[in-house]
Write an enzyme that holds these catalytic residues in place. Sequence first.
Site, PDB file in Angstrom:
ATOM      1  N   ASP A  67       0.811  -1.219   0.000  1.00  0.00           N
ATOM      2  CA  ASP A  67       0.000   0.000   0.000  1.00  0.00           C
ATOM      3  C   ASP A  67       0.847   1.273   0.000  1.00  0.00           C
ATOM      4  OD1 ASP A  67       0.958  -0.366   2.575  1.00  0.00           O
ATOM      5  OD2 ASP A  67      -0.998  -0.683   3.477  1.00  0.00           O
ATOM      6  N   ASN A 136      -7.685  -2.574  14.451  1.00  0.00           N
ATOM      7  CA  ASN A 136      -9.080  -2.855  14.072  1.00  0.00           C
ATOM      8  C   ASN A 136      -9.186  -4.037  13.102  1.00  0.00           C
ATOM      9  OD1 ASN A 136      -8.115  -1.836  11.679  1.00  0.00           O
ATOM     10  ND2 ASN A 136      -9.475  -0.066  11.581  1.00  0.00           N
ATOM     11  N   HIS A 138      -7.372  -4.382  10.272  1.00  0.00           N
ATOM     12  CA  HIS A 138      -7.103  -4.134   8.858  1.00  0.00           C
ATOM     13  C   HIS A 138      -5.828  -4.848   8.396  1.00  0.00           C
ATOM     14  CE1 HIS A 138      -4.872  -0.080   9.702  1.00  0.00           C
ATOM     15  NE2 HIS A 138      -3.969  -0.951   9.328  1.00  0.00           N
ATOM     16  N   GLU A 143      -9.812  -1.608   5.286  1.00  0.00           N
ATOM     17  CA  GLU A 143     -10.446  -1.259   6.556  1.00  0.00           C
ATOM     18  C   GLU A 143     -11.688  -2.114   6.807  1.00  0.00           C
ATOM     19  OE1 GLU A 143      -8.916   0.456   8.543  1.00  0.00           O
ATOM     20  OE2 GLU A 143      -8.143   2.347   7.771  1.00  0.00           O
TER      21      GLU A 143
HETATM   22  C1  GLP Z   1      -0.579   0.400   8.742  1.00  0.00           C
HETATM   23  C2  GLP Z   1      -0.275  -0.378   7.433  1.00  0.00           C
HETATM   24  C3  GLP Z   1      -0.476  -1.853   7.606  1.00  0.00           C
HETATM   25  C4  GLP Z   1       0.151  -2.263   8.930  1.00  0.00           C
HETATM   26  C5  GLP Z   1      -0.653  -1.701  10.059  1.00  0.00           C
HETATM   27  C6  GLP Z   1      -0.067  -1.945  11.439  1.00  0.00           C
HETATM   28  O1  GLP Z   1      -1.575   1.316   8.659  1.00  0.00           O
HETATM   29  N1  GLP Z   1      -0.988   0.057   6.284  1.00  0.00           N
HETATM   30  O2  GLP Z   1       0.095  -2.568   6.511  1.00  0.00           O
HETATM   31  O3  GLP Z   1       0.164  -3.655   9.055  1.00  0.00           O
HETATM   32  O4  GLP Z   1      -0.982  -0.349   9.861  1.00  0.00           O
HETATM   33  O5  GLP Z   1       0.984  -1.093  11.721  1.00  0.00           O
HETATM   34  P1  GLP Z   1       1.978  -1.296  12.917  1.00  0.00           P
HETATM   35  O6  GLP Z   1       2.826  -2.458  12.543  1.00  0.00           O
HETATM   36  O7  GLP Z   1       2.768  -0.019  13.007  1.00  0.00           O
HETATM   37  O8  GLP Z   1       1.163  -1.557  14.122  1.00  0.00           O
END
Ligand code: GLP
Length: 246
Positions: A67, A136, A138, A143
């Site tokens: 992404d 959440n 995702h 989402e």
């Molecule tokens: C972000 C990314 C995800 C990631 C998630 C968790 O928004 N788009 O690919 O897995 O949130 O992030 P973190 O590893 O910092 O908790």
Amino acid sequence: MNLLVNDDYTSMSEQAAAIIEAQIRSNHKTVLGLATGSTPLGLYQSLIEGCHNREISYKDVQTLNLDEYVGLEPTHPQSYHFFMKKHLFSHINLPAAQTHIPDGTAQSLEEECSRYEQLITEIGPADIQILGIGENGHIGFNEPGSDFSGTTQVIQLDPSTRKANARFFNSQEEVPTHAITMGVQSILKSKRILLLASGENKAWAVKKLMDGAIDEHFPASALHQHPDVTLVIDRQAYHLISDESK
Ligand code: GLP
């Protein structure tokens, strides 16, 4: 769904790196699906060490990132282009032309989504897709409420995600409102999926994922439709499951 519980973040990261390195050893033309966020940082550190000290070569590897934020130039410090360069790409022998990330600044975002999905078909699917998980549930930026048949698309970020990611920006207002993300269907095309989760703030999502019900309000639950998913997590992320089984 396989579950590997590690004592801490470091061993979680090293275990995930060992799985990826075994894949690259078995096929030097491996296609890796990569994720951003804090969770894979230790994994990327370990892959860098492997490239320098364990003779793992990325010369023929291709990467496909999940992404990118809409509107952030690749030079923006919070863009995922910048993140990947800083934390992985600039430290390993991976040719830049073999790294792929959606372009959040494309004039036509719709065309960019089609181009990226086409690219996944052409060079992919990923042999291993790395995933983190949002609090959440995702995955990528899919989402809650995302259509499980979705391919690469522009999505509006959930307020809770913008809040969670505000820690990387000066304020929550600076967090982009939209992103391009591989869709759930694009992710499920990968041959194998490794989902990493660390820390207590992920324990609820991990428990909900392990509970098993497939529900579009909890995007990670789509992974139950995939035949080869491994959760590589640490004890803190596991604790709501382990507390219950005591
Ligand atoms: C972000 C990314 C995800 C990631 C998630 C968790 O928004 N788009 O690919 O897995 O949130 O992030 P973190 O590893 O910092 O908790």
